[in-house]
Structure formats: structure tokens, C-alpha cells
Design a protein around this motif. Structure first.
Motif, PDB file in Angstrom:
ATOM      1  N   ALA A  27       0.834  -1.195   0.000  1.00 41.76           N
ATOM      2  CA  ALA A  27       0.000   0.000   0.000  1.00 41.76           C
ATOM      3  C   ALA A  27       0.870   1.247   0.000  1.00 41.76           C
ATOM      4  O   ALA A  27       1.777   1.387   0.823  1.00 41.76           O
ATOM      5  CB  ALA A  27      -0.926   0.001   1.206  1.00 41.76           C
ATOM      6  N   ALA A  28       0.568   2.154  -0.938  1.00 46.53           N
ATOM      7  CA  ALA A  28       1.277   3.436  -0.971  1.00 46.53           C
ATOM      8  C   ALA A  28       0.643   4.430  -0.004  1.00 46.53           C
ATOM      9  O   ALA A  28       1.335   5.268   0.573  1.00 46.53           O
ATOM     10  CB  ALA A  28       1.254   3.997  -2.391  1.00 46.53           C
ATOM     11  N   GLN A  29      -0.659   4.328   0.189  1.00 46.09           N
ATOM     12  CA  GLN A  29      -1.349   5.205   1.142  1.00 46.09           C
ATOM     13  C   GLN A  29      -2.690   4.581   1.502  1.00 46.09           C
ATOM     14  O   GLN A  29      -3.270   3.815   0.724  1.00 46.09           O
ATOM     15  CB  GLN A  29      -1.535   6.609   0.577  1.00 46.09           C
ATOM     16  N   THR A  30      -3.186   4.909   2.702  1.00 48.16           N
ATOM     17  CA  THR A  30      -4.466   4.413   3.201  1.00 48.16           C
ATOM     18  C   THR A  30      -5.284   5.591   3.709  1.00 48.16           C
ATOM     19  O   THR A  30      -4.775   6.446   4.438  1.00 48.16           O
ATOM     20  CB  THR A  30      -4.269   3.393   4.325  1.00 48.16           C
ATOM     21  N   LEU A  31      -6.560   5.639   3.301  1.00 49.42           N
ATOM     22  CA  LEU A  31      -7.478   6.681   3.752  1.00 49.42           C
ATOM     23  C   LEU A  31      -8.572   6.050   4.603  1.00 49.42           C
ATOM     24  O   LEU A  31      -8.973   4.895   4.373  1.00 49.42           O
ATOM     25  CB  LEU A  31      -8.122   7.402   2.565  1.00 49.42           C
ATOM     26  N   HIS A  32      -9.072   6.837   5.557  1.00 46.01           N
ATOM     27  CA  HIS A  32     -10.145   6.367   6.441  1.00 46.01           C
ATOM     28  C   HIS A  32     -11.119   7.513   6.683  1.00 46.01           C
ATOM     29  O   HIS A  32     -10.712   8.645   6.933  1.00 46.01           O
ATOM     30  CB  HIS A  32      -9.583   5.887   7.775  1.00 46.01           C
ATOM     31  N   ARG A  33     -12.423   7.219   6.590  1.00 41.71           N
ATOM     32  CA  ARG A  33     -13.449   8.229   6.854  1.00 41.71           C
ATOM     33  C   ARG A  33     -14.653   7.576   7.537  1.00 41.71           C
ATOM     34  O   ARG A  33     -14.918   6.393   7.361  1.00 41.71           O
ATOM     35  CB  ARG A  33     -13.919   8.885   5.546  1.00 41.71           C
ATOM     36  N   ARG A  34     -15.387   8.405   8.282  1.00 39.84           N
ATOM     37  CA  ARG A  34     -16.647   7.974   8.896  1.00 39.84           C
ATOM     38  C   ARG A  34     -17.761   8.912   8.433  1.00 39.84           C
ATOM     39  O   ARG A  34     -17.586  10.127   8.419  1.00 39.84           O
ATOM     40  CB  ARG A  34     -16.540   7.974  10.422  1.00 39.84           C
TER      41      ARG A  34
ATOM     42  N   ILE B 211      -6.430  -1.471  -3.553  1.00 40.21           N
ATOM     43  CA  ILE B 211      -6.008  -2.858  -3.338  1.00 40.21           C
ATOM     44  C   ILE B 211      -6.655  -3.468  -2.103  1.00 40.21           C
ATOM     45  O   ILE B 211      -6.619  -4.683  -1.921  1.00 40.21           O
ATOM     46  CB  ILE B 211      -4.471  -2.948  -3.224  1.00 40.21           C
ATOM     47  N   ASP B 212      -7.285  -2.635  -1.264  1.00 39.59           N
ATOM     48  CA  ASP B 212      -7.940  -3.162  -0.062  1.00 39.59           C
ATOM     49  C   ASP B 212      -9.083  -2.236   0.314  1.00 39.59           C
ATOM     50  O   ASP B 212      -8.946  -0.999   0.258  1.00 39.59           O
ATOM     51  CB  ASP B 212      -6.945  -3.260   1.100  1.00 39.59           C
ATOM     52  N   TRP B 213     -10.201  -2.839   0.697  1.00 39.03           N
ATOM     53  CA  TRP B 213     -11.420  -2.080   1.034  1.00 39.03           C
ATOM     54  C   TRP B 213     -12.008  -2.669   2.310  1.00 39.03           C
ATOM     55  O   TRP B 213     -12.315  -3.861   2.365  1.00 39.03           O
ATOM     56  CB  TRP B 213     -12.414  -2.179  -0.122  1.00 39.03           C
ATOM     57  N   GLN B 214     -12.184  -1.836   3.338  1.00 42.18           N
ATOM     58  CA  GLN B 214     -12.750  -2.259   4.616  1.00 42.18           C
ATOM     59  C   GLN B 214     -13.934  -1.350   4.938  1.00 42.18           C
ATOM     60  O   GLN B 214     -13.789  -0.123   4.985  1.00 42.18           O
ATOM     61  CB  GLN B 214     -11.700  -2.175   5.727  1.00 42.18           C
ATOM     62  N   TYR B 215     -15.096  -1.967   5.178  1.00 42.93           N
ATOM     63  CA  TYR B 215     -16.332  -1.179   5.293  1.00 42.93           C
ATOM     64  C   TYR B 215     -17.184  -1.723   6.431  1.00 42.93           C
ATOM     65  O   TYR B 215     -17.371  -2.934   6.568  1.00 42.93           O
ATOM     66  CB  TYR B 215     -17.102  -1.264   3.969  1.00 42.93           C
ATOM     67  N   GLU B 216     -17.735  -0.797   7.250  1.00 41.33           N
ATOM     68  CA  GLU B 216     -18.596  -1.183   8.370  1.00 41.33           C
ATOM     69  C   GLU B 216     -19.867  -0.341   8.360  1.00 41.33           C
ATOM     70  O   GLU B 216     -19.841   0.848   8.024  1.00 41.33           O
ATOM     71  CB  GLU B 216     -17.868  -0.987   9.697  1.00 41.33           C
ATOM     72  N   ILE B 217     -20.964  -0.963   8.783  1.00 43.92           N
ATOM     73  CA  ILE B 217     -22.280  -0.328   8.807  1.00 43.92           C
ATOM     74  C   ILE B 217     -22.902  -0.555  10.178  1.00 43.92           C
ATOM     75  O   ILE B 217     -22.936  -1.692  10.667  1.00 43.92           O
ATOM     76  CB  ILE B 217     -23.213  -0.932   7.735  1.00 43.92           C
TER      77      ILE B 217
ATOM     78  N   ALA C  40      -9.606   2.452   2.875  1.00 45.39           N
ATOM     79  CA  ALA C  40      -9.137   1.798   1.663  1.00 45.39           C
ATOM     80  C   ALA C  40      -7.681   2.156   1.440  1.00 45.39           C
ATOM     81  O   ALA C  40      -7.216   3.233   1.824  1.00 45.39           O
ATOM     82  CB  ALA C  40      -9.974   2.223   0.459  1.00 45.39           C
ATOM     83  N   SER C  41      -6.973   1.234   0.796  1.00 48.37           N
ATOM     84  CA  SER C  41      -5.553   1.432   0.493  1.00 48.37           C
ATOM     85  C   SER C  41      -5.353   1.492  -1.009  1.00 48.37           C
ATOM     86  O   SER C  41      -5.976   0.737  -1.769  1.00 48.37           O
ATOM     87  CB  SER C  41      -4.720   0.291   1.080  1.00 48.37           C
ATOM     88  N   LEU C  42      -4.475   2.401  -1.428  1.00 46.06           N
ATOM     89  CA  LEU C  42      -4.088   2.547  -2.826  1.00 46.06           C
ATOM     90  C   LEU C  42      -2.661   2.056  -3.005  1.00 46.06           C
ATOM     91  O   LEU C  42      -1.808   2.259  -2.129  1.00 46.06           O
ATOM     92  CB  LEU C  42      -4.154   4.012  -3.248  1.00 46.06           C
ATOM     93  N   ASP C  43      -2.400   1.409  -4.153  1.00 47.65           N
ATOM     94  CA  ASP C  43      -1.024   1.045  -4.448  1.00 47.65           C
ATOM     95  C   ASP C  43      -0.320   2.193  -5.183  1.00 47.65           C
ATOM     96  O   ASP C  43      -0.918   3.265  -5.404  1.00 47.65           O
ATOM     97  CB  ASP C  43      -0.946  -0.270  -5.224  1.00 47.65           C
ATOM     98  N   ALA C  44       0.885   1.978  -5.581  1.00 43.39           N
ATOM     99  CA  ALA C  44       1.673   3.046  -6.206  1.00 43.39           C
ATOM    100  C   ALA C  44       1.128   3.472  -7.555  1.00 43.39           C
ATOM    101  O   ALA C  44       1.419   4.577  -8.042  1.00 43.39           O
ATOM    102  CB  ALA C  44       3.126   2.592  -6.357  1.00 43.39           C
TER     103      ALA C  44
END
Length: 749
Positions: free
Chosen positions: A329-336, A457-463, A448-452
Motif C-alpha cells: 500500500a502506498a497510502q491508506t485513507l479512512h473516513r466515517r 487494493i484493499d477495502w474495509q467497510y462497516e455499517i 481503503a488502500s491505494l497502491d503506487a
């Protein structure tokens, strides 16, 4: 017992009853229909397997199509909610029977006449009931031709249907009524049908004027609110001041007021019956002033409701869990993201009419599920289901579970207390608003994580959400039944499994993510009274997913439209994205203007219904924060299109409603009670705030399955508006509603 029902026809025994006035004024009348029992399922479960649409549940052909010397009658268990499905059903049947739409008489949702198709929900009417009608009509057409061939002494293959007649090459003809003589249509449908080929269709795909519109715009008798029966009394209910309150005492002097016929009290249930409506209202207000209540329930703090949701006991549901190749992963973002409680806000308060006559209860209702309602009413009244008849009549409307079922229960209870006379119950505005079954508040959390290379490349989601489906499963789900001296307990909430889902509807993105996990924290405890609202959890989930896709596109330094396309293989999805962007004139290199922004969004409703992409252009007024939507351009693929104007109407209406939810709406309450009791305390979009221009472009798929469109625009609109606000202001908003500041839009500036 002959009883009136709302219909767009005259009496079924009148040859003129099937007038379908496509260019003028449609006559809407309260016609008399024989109280014939709805056909029971005539097939074993095995015999019905593999049948198209709702033929699976009701396989007998004459449950859907009946033909006699007076003409053709089509039956559906689905109801008209203002989306135009009645016209669509007529078009489908007319196409397959090769007759004119005006030759079709349609009866909708009557527990004694029509198939049991459950609730009209989830954009499934044309998909399920329309498909059943299409195949039933096609098979009936073949049987009619075979019967006519026998009567004419010729081959069915050489017969033609012209102008409602079956004609042989030698010009001998038979009417449908003559052809059906001696033909038994009480038989099970076959899995395969000889459908009219798409290139030969002349009715499906045309914008036939809707049969439900003329009466509504000319003041005709169109709604259950318009129903007037001989000897009818008017009633009003007195709702408790807050959830769970107990009635201590009332002033018996109200029974002596002018016109009052009866005060109905059963435990904490209270209502009044009068000769006219104003007398009923005056008596209701008198009861409200003098009744004494004991209150118990405390509501949660509105400012911290989303934190409350996160702490509630929950049932864990894994919605999606995919594991593919792992890449750095080049970077990971998180939001609510958060959503408040939303009201249905029906413009016309709910209404019902009930009549107990000779031990039989008839209820006219704008319920979206007359068969589940009948079961609930029968349980509440202690009656046999066969002694309760529910007839759908259009209401002044909502999409979702508003108090229509509750007011039907009121009417039935009061009619039981005053047998022999029809009882009309109309809710007051404050009752409609404060005792609504709100769309649930929700919390969604995504990382979610982005590659270079800028790929996800990865998605994590909660409800976190309560159930979005507390429709009538037992008597306890009816509000009145909870306040009787012998109260009924509501059936506990249960999650609806995917792909339909409820709070997790559209929780799985359609995009290609190699690694994905979606977790639904299902909350059984309900701080406020909630149930189904248009789109269910799809509104919040698409808002979250598509807003976050824009944030990820920004982080990857990729245009938002291009970013979506690089993550989407679905051909039909790509096509609607490309069409919406093209028709909008999407330009990644556009010159930016201060306080102006554009936004994009895409989803396939429930990942199985209509595909929809849309772009929004708006302006934010810096001095007030008002959001002015200047134009919206949408593209939709809903499979084969039955009525193009109807599809456009549904998408346009969904865009406006969703924009109102997104920008303005939220239920106000305090620790004691709901405070959103009118339009000043529950603001909706005003005419001055309606987008200046809305375009809807259609992609037709002749011969493809019907895909529902009614709720397709709810989620994409919210995200496109949010993305455009972010583009205009540079500020990303995650909590609905978005326009909590000023509201004045001056489009002239």
C-alpha cells in the motif's frame, strides 16, 4: 357483499368499462366489483418451480388474466404508488395479447381478487409482477389462438389478432370472448412462453400516457382520501404524547359534543367518531386537552445519537469477505459518515376507510402490502383472515413504510366499535409526522488502500444500523395494537439477507477490489420508531462509497470518472458512466469558477437492478452556505424499458427527493418526544431549490429482463451532490444533511 374500490374503470359488467382515455380525461370512479375470492394457488410447490417472476408464487393463469364476453381483465398484487406501474402492467399485457391498452382493465391489490404478491417494495413491481403478467398473457394468447383454430376449423399458426379480433385468412373472425368459450384458463403456467419478439413490439417501449394522472390533476376521485360511502362517519384518533405513554383518564363530556357518535377507548387507545369531519376534529382536540397520560420512555440525546448507535448491542453479519493477492500500500485513507433519522414526509396525511358489515370487515387502504396487512388486522381483531378484506386505493403518497398500515388498523378498530357504518379515519399532520416510521439513522465507516499505481487494493467497510424493514409481520407491528388493554407485542426485527439487504443494501461496491471486507453491525434496539424508506440502506451506503471514491481519486491524482472506470469491468455499468459523463460534458481540464462545483456518482441498485450514473453541477453561496443545484444529468440502464416517460419520471423524482434528504432533512426530537411535527420543524426542498435542469438519458435493452428503477437514483444523487460541494468549496462533508446553513437560492445571480 358488493363493495366500492378505487378503479380507473366503470363496472366490470359494463362493456364500456375499459375506456383508456390516452389523450384526454381518465375517469376514476368508485366502481362496484363482485367480492369473488382471490384464486388460491392451484399448484404444488414443485409444479411452480422455475416459473418467471411472481408466477412462482401464483402459477394459475387465470389468477393474472381473465377473459369473458365483456373483455380482458388483468390482475396484480402490486400497488400503484405514483411510479406509473399500473400503466406499465397494462402495456405489458396489451403487447403480449396483441390488443390495445384501452382494451385492458386492471385490478390491483385486493385480497379477494388478486394474487398475493406481498409488499410493493424494492423496485420489484415491473420485474416480478410485470414479468408474471407478460408470460401469463403470452401463454393465454397462444391458448386463445388454439381454441379459435378449433372453432374455425383451421390451424392456429395462420390466425392473426387484429383490432381485438382473431382473424383467419378467409376473413372469418372471433372475439376474444368467443374464443375463450369452453377454454379452461384455470391451469398452471408453463416455464417457457412464446413472447412477442422485441422487434415486433408496438406497445412496450412507448410513452403511453399514465392512467393514474388525469384524475389527480383534475380533482377527480383518485385517492383513498377522496372515498365517500353512504352513511359514512368520520373518526379521529388521539395519539399518546410520547412513545409508551399510558392513558390515565379522559373527560367523558366529550361524548356530549355536537355530532359525536362515540368515544372509543380500549386501554390506552383513544379515538372519537362523529357525523362530519370538523366535528371529529373538534372532539379530538377536546380529548387531547383533557386526557391525562403517564409517560415513561426517554429518547436518546440527538447530538450524540450516532455515538449511541455505536454502543448498542449488535448482531454481526459478514456481508462480503474477499481475499486476493496482497500488494504493498502506498497510502491508506479512512473516513466515517453519518445519516440522521429521516421522515417520509407524506404530503397528504395517511387515511383509511373501514366497514364492519354482517361479520365481514372491509378496509380501503393505501398500504403497500394488503395481504400482510390483512393478516395483521385479523390477528388484532380476533377474526378469521377470510373475514377481512383489504382493498388498495392510492394514497397521497410515500415510498416506504409510512403510517398507512397504522391508520388502517385505526379504521378497523373503530369500525368494530361502530358496526354497520363505514368509518373514515384521517390522520392530522402532526400525527403523520411524529408517529412516522422513520428511515433509520446510520453510521458507516470506510478505509481503503491505494497502491503506487493509484489502484484500490484493499477495502474495509462497516455499517451500524437498525433494521430498515419493520413492515407488518404480526399485529404487534400495528401502532394501535400496542396500546390496547390487551396489547400485542411487535415481532422482533430481523435483518434481510443480501442481495436485497436492508441497512447493508448496496454495501458491496460493484467495483473490482482484490481484497474487501464488509461488516454489518445489525442493531435490534431501536431508539426511535423506524422502518422502510425509499432505497433502505442504499442511500447511505452509496453516499459513503461514492463520496469516498472521489476522495480516493483525489489522493491518486486521477479524474473521478476515469478512476471509477479503471476499477469497473461491468460492461453495462461502464456504459452508463460513459453516457452520463458524455451528455453532461464532463471535462477533467475544465476552467474552474469560484464557488461552482461538479460531482459524479454511480451505482447499480442492489447490485441487481437498474444501473445509474449521474453528474451534478451546483453553486454554493459563500455568504450563506446555500447550495443551488444548477443541473443534473443522469444515464440509466433498466433492462427493457416498458414506458420511457415513466422511467424518466421515477429517476427525476428520485433525484429531487434524494437531493432534499441530502441537503436539508433530519428528524428533530428531544428526550421526551418527536418535535418534527410540521413543515417548519421538518424542512424539505422548496420549489426555489429545485434544480434548474434535470436530464435523464435512457439505455434500452430490448428483450432483456426488466430491472427496477424506482429507487435507483437515491444513493447516486446524494454522493454526486456531496462531491460537487467538495469541488466547489474544497471542503469534504461526511455528515448528512449537508446544507445546515442558509437556504436561499437566487438563480438569477
Amino acid at each position: 357483499m358488493n363493495v366500492p374500490i378505487l378503479s380507473h374503470s366503470d363496472s366490470p359488467v359494463s362493456p364500456g368499462r375499459r375506456r383508456f382515455l390516452i389523450a384526454g380525461s381518465l375517469t376514476v370512479s368508485f366502481a362496484l366489483f363482485p367480492a369473488a375470492k382471490a384464486l388460491a394457488q392451484s399448484a404444488s410447490p414443485d409444479a411452480a418451480k422455475g416459473l418467471p417472476g411472481d408466477l412462482n408464487g401464483t402459477p394459475s393463469l387465470d389468477a393474472w388474466i381473465r377473459i369473458d364476453e365483456h373483455g380482458i381483465t388483468v390482475y396484480t398484487g402490486k400497488v400503484e404508488l405514483g411510479t406509473g406501474v399500473s400503466t406499465g402492467f397494462i402495456q405489458i399485457a396489451a403487447e403480449q395479447l396483441q390488443v390495445r391498452p384501452e382494451d385492458i382493465h386492471l385490478i390491483t391489490a385486493d385480497t379477494e381478487l388478486t394474487p398475493d404478491e406481498g409488499n410493493t417494495t424494492g423496485s420489484r413491481s415491473i420485474r416480478d409482477s410485470g414479468t408474471a403478467i407478460m408470460h401469463a398473457a403470452a401463454q393465454v394468447r397462444v391458448l386463445l389462438l388454439e381454441s379459435a383454430a378449433d372453432k374455425l376449423g383451421t390451424s392456429a399458426e395462420i390466425l392473426k389478432i387484429r383490432n381485438g379480433m382473431i382473424a383467419a385468412p378467409d376473413n372469418h373472425t372471433l372475439t376474444f370472448g368467443e374464443a375463450v368459450s369452453g377454454l379452461n384458463l384455470h391451469r398452471n403456467a408453463e416455464p417457457q412462453s412464446q413472447l412477442i419478439a422485441p422487434d415486433r413490439q408496438r406497445v412496450i417501449g412507448q410513452s403511453v400516457p399514465r392512467v393514474d394522472i388525469p384524475g389527480k390533476v383534475t380533482g377527480g376521485e383518485s385517492y383513498v382520501q377522496d372515498l365517500r360511502l353512504p352513511g359514512m362517519l368520520h373518526a379521529r384518533v388521539v395519539r399518546p404524547p410520547s412513545y409508551g405513554a399510558r392513558l390515565i383518564s379522559i373527560d367523558s363530556a366529550v361524548e356530549n359534543m355536537a355530532g359525536v357518535a362515540k368515544v372509543v377507548r380500549d386501554g390506552s387507545y383513544l379515538a372519537v367518531v362523529a357525523e362530519d369531519e370538523w366535528q371529529a376534529i373538534q372532539a379530538m382536540r377536546a380529548l387531547e386537552r383533557t386526557a391525562r397520560w403517564e409517560t415513561f420512555v426517554k429518547l436518546p440525546t440527538p447530538a450524540t445519537i450516532h455515538a449511541t448507535l455505536l454502543r448498542l448491542p449488535r448482531r454481526e453479519i459478514i456481508v462480503d469477505d474477499r481475499h486476493g493477492p496482497a500488494r504493498p500500500a502506498a497510502q491508506t485513507l479512512h473516513r466515517r459518515f453519518t445519516k440522521p433519522y429521516l421522515a417520509h414526509g407524506s404530503i397528504g396525511p395517511s387515511c383509511a376507510v373501514a366497514h364492519l358489515d354482517k361479520g365481514k370487515m372491509t378496509v380501503w387502504t393505501h398500504s403497500q402490502g394488503v395481504f400482510p396487512l390483512r393478516s395483521g388486522l385479523a390477528e388484532m381483531l380476533g377474526m378469521k383472515p377470510d373475514d377481512v378484506r383489504c382493498i388498495h386505493a392510492q394514497g397521497a403518497g410515500c415510498y416506504g413504510h409510512n403510517p398507512a398500515d397504522d391508520v388502517a388498523a385505526d379504521a378497523a378498530l373503530i369500525a368494530r366499535a361502530v358496526p354497520g357504518r363505514p368509518i373514515r379515519v384521517q390522520l392530522m399532520r402532526e400525527q403523520e409526522q411524529t408517529w412516522d416510521l422513520f428511515g433509520p439513522a446510520m453510521v458507516t465507516d470506510v478505509s481503503a488502500s491505494l497502491d503506487a499505481t493509484g489502484h484500490i487494493i484493499d477495502w474495509q467497510y462497516e455499517i451500524w444500523s437498525n433494521s430498515h424493514n419493520l413492515r407488518i409481520a404480526n399485529a404487534g407491528r400495528l401502532l394501535a395494537a400496542q396500546y390496547l388493554a390487551q396489547p400485542f407485542t411487535p415481532a422482533p426485527p430481523e435483518p434481510t439477507r443480501m442481495p436485497e439487504g436492508d441497512g447493508d443494501r448496496n454495501g458491496i461496491p460493484l467495483y473490482n477490489f482484490p481484497n474487501s471486507n464488509v461488516q454489518y453491525h445489525f442493531l435490534s434496539d431501536m431508539p426511535l420508531r423506524v422502518s422502510a424508506q425509499r432505497g433502505l440502506g442504499a442511500f447511505q451506503n452509496v453516499f459513503t462509497i461514492e463520496s469516498f471514491m472521489d476522495e480516493l481519486a483525489t489522493a491518486a491524482h486521477v479524474d473521478p470518472v476515469e478512476f471509477r472506470l479503471r476499477h469497473l469491468d461491468n460492461v453495462r455499468g461502464r456504459k452508463v458512466i460513459e453516457m452520463a459523463a458524455s451528455r453532461f460534458g464532463w471535462n477533467p481540464k475544465r476552467l474552474r469558477r469560484p464557488s461552482h462545483g461538479v460531482g459524479f456518482s454511480f451505482a447499480q441498485y442492489k447490485n441487481m437492478m437498474a444501473y445509474l450514473a449521474l453528474a451534478v453541477e451546483l453553486r454554493v453561496v459563500p455568504e450563506t452556505g446555500a447550495v443551488c443545484i444548477e443541473r443534473v444529468v443522469a444515464a440509466v440502464d433498466c433492462g427493457q424499458i416498458v414506458n420511457p416517460d415513466s422511467v424518466r419520471n421515477q429517476i427525476e423524482g428520485g433525484i429531487l427527493q434524494s437531493a432534499s434528504w441530502t441537503l436539508y432533512e433530519q428528524v428533530d426530537y428531544d428526550s421526551e418526544r418527536i418535535r418534527s411535527f410540521d413543515w417548519s420543524t421538518y424542512p424539505i426542498m422548496r420549489f426555489s431549490e429545485v434544480p434548474l435542469k434535470v436530464e435523464v438519458h435512457l439505455i434500452n435493452q430490448p428483450g432483456a429482463p426488466f430491472l427496477g428503477t424506482g429507487e435507483a437514483s437515491q444513493g447516486p444523487t446524494s454522493a454526486a451532490v456531496a462531491n460537487a460541494i467538495a469541488d466547489a468549496t474544497g471542503k469534504r462533508l461526511h455528515d448528512l444533511p449537508l446544507a445546515t446553513g442558509g437556504r436561499l437560492c437566487n438563480f438569477a445571480t
